[in-house]
Design a protein around this motif. Structure first.
Motif, PDB file in Angstrom:
ATOM      1  N   GLY A  91      31.272  25.747  20.178  1.00  0.00           N
ATOM      2  CA  GLY A  91      32.620  25.706  20.733  1.00  0.00           C
ATOM      3  C   GLY A  91      32.575  25.743  22.247  1.00  0.00           C
ATOM      4  O   GLY A  91      31.640  26.291  22.837  1.00  0.00           O
ATOM      5  N   LEU A  92      33.569  25.116  22.851  1.00  0.00           N
ATOM      6  CA  LEU A  92      33.726  25.140  24.313  1.00  0.00           C
ATOM      7  C   LEU A  92      35.190  25.450  24.608  1.00  0.00           C
ATOM      8  O   LEU A  92      36.089  24.744  24.140  1.00  0.00           O
ATOM      9  N   LEU A  93      35.414  26.548  25.328  1.00  0.00           N
ATOM     10  CA  LEU A  93      36.765  26.995  25.638  1.00  0.00           C
ATOM     11  C   LEU A  93      36.933  26.886  27.146  1.00  0.00           C
ATOM     12  O   LEU A  93      36.229  27.565  27.899  1.00  0.00           O
ATOM     13  N   GLU A  94      37.824  26.017  27.573  1.00  0.00           N
ATOM     14  CA  GLU A  94      37.932  25.716  28.997  1.00  0.00           C
ATOM     15  C   GLU A  94      39.198  26.328  29.581  1.00  0.00           C
ATOM     16  O   GLU A  94      40.295  26.194  29.016  1.00  0.00           O
ATOM     17  N   LEU A  95      39.019  26.976  30.717  1.00  0.00           N
ATOM     18  CA  LEU A  95      40.164  27.516  31.464  1.00  0.00           C
ATOM     19  C   LEU A  95      40.141  26.916  32.862  1.00  0.00           C
ATOM     20  O   LEU A  95      39.068  26.780  33.467  1.00  0.00           O
ATOM     21  N   SER A  96      41.294  26.541  33.350  1.00  0.00           N
ATOM     22  CA  SER A  96      41.419  26.126  34.739  1.00  0.00           C
ATOM     23  C   SER A  96      42.397  27.065  35.423  1.00  0.00           C
ATOM     24  O   SER A  96      43.514  27.280  34.931  1.00  0.00           O
ATOM     25  N   LEU A  97      41.968  27.624  36.541  1.00  0.00           N
ATOM     26  CA  LEU A  97      42.855  28.545  37.263  1.00  0.00           C
ATOM     27  C   LEU A  97      43.809  27.781  38.179  1.00  0.00           C
ATOM     28  O   LEU A  97      44.697  28.376  38.777  1.00  0.00           O
ATOM     29  N   GLY A  98      43.616  26.476  38.287  1.00  0.00           N
ATOM     30  CA  GLY A  98      44.502  25.664  39.122  1.00  0.00           C
ATOM     31  C   GLY A  98      45.494  24.877  38.278  1.00  0.00           C
ATOM     32  O   GLY A  98      45.260  24.635  37.094  1.00  0.00           O
ATOM     33  N   LEU A  99      46.596  24.489  38.892  1.00  0.00           N
ATOM     34  CA  LEU A  99      47.634  23.699  38.211  1.00  0.00           C
ATOM     35  C   LEU A  99      47.680  22.321  38.850  1.00  0.00           C
ATOM     36  O   LEU A  99      47.238  22.146  39.980  1.00  0.00           O
ATOM     37  N   THR A 100      48.203  21.338  38.124  1.00  0.00           N
ATOM     38  CA  THR A 100      48.344  20.000  38.712  1.00  0.00           C
ATOM     39  C   THR A 100      49.817  19.763  39.066  1.00  0.00           C
ATOM     40  O   THR A 100      50.714  20.352  38.442  1.00  0.00           O
ATOM     41  N   PRO A 101      50.088  18.876  40.042  1.00  0.00           N
ATOM     42  CA  PRO A 101      51.487  18.567  40.372  1.00  0.00           C
ATOM     43  C   PRO A 101      52.246  18.053  39.145  1.00  0.00           C
ATOM     44  O   PRO A 101      53.432  18.349  38.966  1.00  0.00           O
ATOM     45  N   GLY A 102      51.538  17.298  38.274  1.00  0.00           N
ATOM     46  CA  GLY A 102      52.184  16.787  37.060  1.00  0.00           C
ATOM     47  C   GLY A 102      52.637  17.908  36.145  1.00  0.00           C
ATOM     48  O   GLY A 102      53.764  17.883  35.623  1.00  0.00           O
ATOM     49  N   ASP A 103      51.765  18.910  35.952  1.00  0.00           N
ATOM     50  CA  ASP A 103      52.139  20.076  35.123  1.00  0.00           C
ATOM     51  C   ASP A 103      53.360  20.763  35.728  1.00  0.00           C
ATOM     52  O   ASP A 103      54.325  21.088  35.030  1.00  0.00           O
ATOM     53  N   ILE A 104      53.272  21.004  37.031  1.00  0.00           N
ATOM     54  CA  ILE A 104      54.349  21.754  37.696  1.00  0.00           C
ATOM     55  C   ILE A 104      55.681  21.019  37.537  1.00  0.00           C
ATOM     56  O   ILE A 104      56.706  21.626  37.203  1.00  0.00           O
ATOM     57  N   ILE A 112      60.972  25.831  33.639  1.00  0.00           N
ATOM     58  CA  ILE A 112      59.959  26.883  33.834  1.00  0.00           C
ATOM     59  C   ILE A 112      59.221  26.639  35.147  1.00  0.00           C
ATOM     60  O   ILE A 112      58.651  25.565  35.367  1.00  0.00           O
ATOM     61  N   GLY A 113      59.249  27.626  35.999  1.00  0.00           N
ATOM     62  CA  GLY A 113      58.567  27.508  37.285  1.00  0.00           C
ATOM     63  C   GLY A 113      57.134  28.016  37.160  1.00  0.00           C
ATOM     64  O   GLY A 113      56.907  29.217  37.044  1.00  0.00           O
ATOM     65  N   ILE A 156      49.102  27.811  29.896  1.00  0.00           N
ATOM     66  CA  ILE A 156      49.668  26.557  29.385  1.00  0.00           C
ATOM     67  C   ILE A 156      48.513  25.715  28.835  1.00  0.00           C
ATOM     68  O   ILE A 156      47.345  25.950  29.158  1.00  0.00           O
ATOM     69  N   LEU A 157      48.867  24.746  27.993  1.00  0.00           N
ATOM     70  CA  LEU A 157      47.834  23.887  27.427  1.00  0.00           C
ATOM     71  C   LEU A 157      47.383  22.873  28.456  1.00  0.00           C
ATOM     72  O   LEU A 157      48.200  22.216  29.102  1.00  0.00           O
ATOM     73  N   TRP A 158      46.092  22.731  28.565  1.00  0.00           N
ATOM     74  CA  TRP A 158      45.460  21.803  29.519  1.00  0.00           C
ATOM     75  C   TRP A 158      45.704  20.377  29.011  1.00  0.00           C
ATOM     76  O   TRP A 158      45.130  19.976  28.006  1.00  0.00           O
ATOM     77  N   GLY A 159      46.597  19.665  29.658  1.00  0.00           N
ATOM     78  CA  GLY A 159      46.908  18.296  29.223  1.00  0.00           C
ATOM     79  C   GLY A 159      47.793  18.236  27.989  1.00  0.00           C
ATOM     80  O   GLY A 159      47.960  17.161  27.406  1.00  0.00           O
ATOM     81  N   ASP A 193      53.951  20.116  25.463  1.00  0.00           N
ATOM     82  CA  ASP A 193      53.600  21.184  26.392  1.00  0.00           C
ATOM     83  C   ASP A 193      53.893  22.505  25.703  1.00  0.00           C
ATOM     84  O   ASP A 193      54.999  22.708  25.172  1.00  0.00           O
ATOM     85  N   MET A 194      52.913  23.411  25.706  1.00  0.00           N
ATOM     86  CA  MET A 194      53.119  24.726  25.081  1.00  0.00           C
ATOM     87  C   MET A 194      52.636  25.818  26.021  1.00  0.00           C
ATOM     88  O   MET A 194      51.697  25.606  26.803  1.00  0.00           O
ATOM     89  N   LEU A 195      53.271  26.989  25.898  1.00  0.00           N
ATOM     90  CA  LEU A 195      53.006  28.083  26.838  1.00  0.00           C
ATOM     91  C   LEU A 195      52.879  29.407  26.089  1.00  0.00           C
ATOM     92  O   LEU A 195      53.646  29.665  25.146  1.00  0.00           O
ATOM     93  N   LEU A 196      51.928  30.218  26.513  1.00  0.00           N
ATOM     94  CA  LEU A 196      51.777  31.582  25.981  1.00  0.00           C
ATOM     95  C   LEU A 196      51.992  32.557  27.132  1.00  0.00           C
ATOM     96  O   LEU A 196      51.287  32.501  28.145  1.00  0.00           O
ATOM     97  N   ASP A 197      52.983  33.440  26.957  1.00  0.00           N
ATOM     98  CA  ASP A 197      53.284  34.439  27.984  1.00  0.00           C
ATOM     99  C   ASP A 197      52.596  35.740  27.593  1.00  0.00           C
ATOM    100  O   ASP A 197      52.899  36.318  26.548  1.00  0.00           O
ATOM    101  N   LEU A 198      51.668  36.201  28.426  1.00  0.00           N
ATOM    102  CA  LEU A 198      50.916  37.411  28.083  1.00  0.00           C
ATOM    103  C   LEU A 198      51.675  38.679  28.442  1.00  0.00           C
ATOM    104  O   LEU A 198      51.201  39.787  28.177  1.00  0.00           O
ATOM    105  N   GLY A 199      52.855  38.517  29.046  1.00  0.00           N
ATOM    106  CA  GLY A 199      53.704  39.673  29.331  1.00  0.00           C
ATOM    107  C   GLY A 199      53.040  40.647  30.274  1.00  0.00           C
ATOM    108  O   GLY A 199      52.157  40.303  31.046  1.00  0.00           O
ATOM    109  N   GLU A 200      53.473  41.872  30.148  1.00  0.00           N
ATOM    110  CA  GLU A 200      52.989  42.893  31.083  1.00  0.00           C
ATOM    111  C   GLU A 200      51.947  43.792  30.447  1.00  0.00           C
ATOM    112  O   GLU A 200      51.536  44.782  31.037  1.00  0.00           O
TER     113      GLU A 200
END
Ligand SMILES: CC(C)(COP(=O)(O)OP(=O)(O)OC[C@H]1O[C@@H](n2cnc3c(N)ncnc32)[C@H](O)[C@@H]1OP(=O)(O)O)[C@@H](O)C(=O)NCCC(=O)NCCS
Length: 209
Positions: A91-104, A112-113, A156-159, A193-200
């Motif tokens: 398995g390969l689990l990829e995380l990107s800490l950066g966002l793209t202008p398209g995602d934003i 959603i901001g 958020i989901l990558w792509g 597009d899907m999002l998981l909010d990890l809350g506080e």
């Protein structure tokens, strides 16, 4: 707070043994520079369908070397699932800490901001013979712990996820992701597009320092 540099220096800070009920032991750990061979075996082994669902720049040794060379050089964190004692990458689990202008822009259109530094992108891929066996659900809490320790609170989901990727859509839904929108990709396919909010919630003690 964890940083990509610290993880590269000491991969054990994100190394965990999975509690699989049956089958070989699996370890989740950061990709390391010595992983090019087993990683290329993983990429080469992916079926045509998996390659459509998860896109990679290539599936050979050169592509694997590129992923290994990128460790701690950009904004990406790649974790592998390694079968032990075989050393096979499953398995390969990829995380990107950066966002793209398209995602934003897409998320803004959905009300959603997204915020650089608070949000990150996630893309998981399991070997074909590991899909649909609950491994993704087993490993996700370890990924969310890592995300929290990196100071991020939403994923958020990558792509996005292809709308016809029923297993992945079900996997995300049952693990708390919510659909926030949809878009048509360059090839005309519909993605969600899907999002998981990890809350506080604080990071779990088991995740370590
Ligand atoms: C997406 C992925 C990471 C999920 O991990 P996983 O270990 O397979 O997921 P799980 O087994 O934990 O959960 C899958 C769920 O989908 C269900 N499912 C399996 N096949 C399905 C199908 N064809 N249609 C609908 N649901 C399906 C399972 O029953 C399970 O739900 P349940 O627990 O309610 O029964 C993995 O399947 C994968 O790597 N797929 C190929 C690459 C990919 O699509 N990556 C995502 C790109 S966005």
């Amino acid at each position: 707070m964890l940083t990509l540099g610290r993880i590269a220096e000491d991969p054990t800070v994100l190394t965990h043994r999975l509690n699989t009920a049956t089958g070989p032991e699996i370890v989740l750990r950061p990709l390391t520079h010595g992983d090019a061979e087993p990683l290329s075996g993983f990429l080469q082994g992916l079926s045509r369908e998996s390659r459509r669902f998860s896109t990679f720049a290539g599936h050979d040794l050169a592509a694997a070397r590129e992923l290994c060379d990128a460790i701690a050089r950009y904004d990406k964190l790649r974790l592998v699932l390694e079968e032990t004692p075989s050393g096979r990458v499953v398995g390969l689990l990829e995380l990107s800490l950066g966002l793209t202008p398209g995602d934003i822009a897409r998320y803004r259109a959905a009300g959603i901001g997204l915020v650089e530094g608070a949000d990150c992108r996630f893309g998981p891929t399991l070997a074909d013979d590991y899909q649909g066996r609950g491994v993704g659900t087993l490993v996700l809490p370890l990924v969310t712990d890592a995300v929290r320790r990196l100071g991020r609170s939403r994923i958020i989901l990558w792509g996005g996820v292809l709308a016809d990727n029923a297993r992945a859509v079900r996997f995300y839904q049952k693990n708390g992701f919510r659909q926030v929108g949809s878009f048509v990709g360059p090839d005309g396919a519909l993605s969600l597009d899907m999002l998981l909010d990890l809350g506080e919630e604080p990071a779990r003690a088991a995740a370590g320092p």
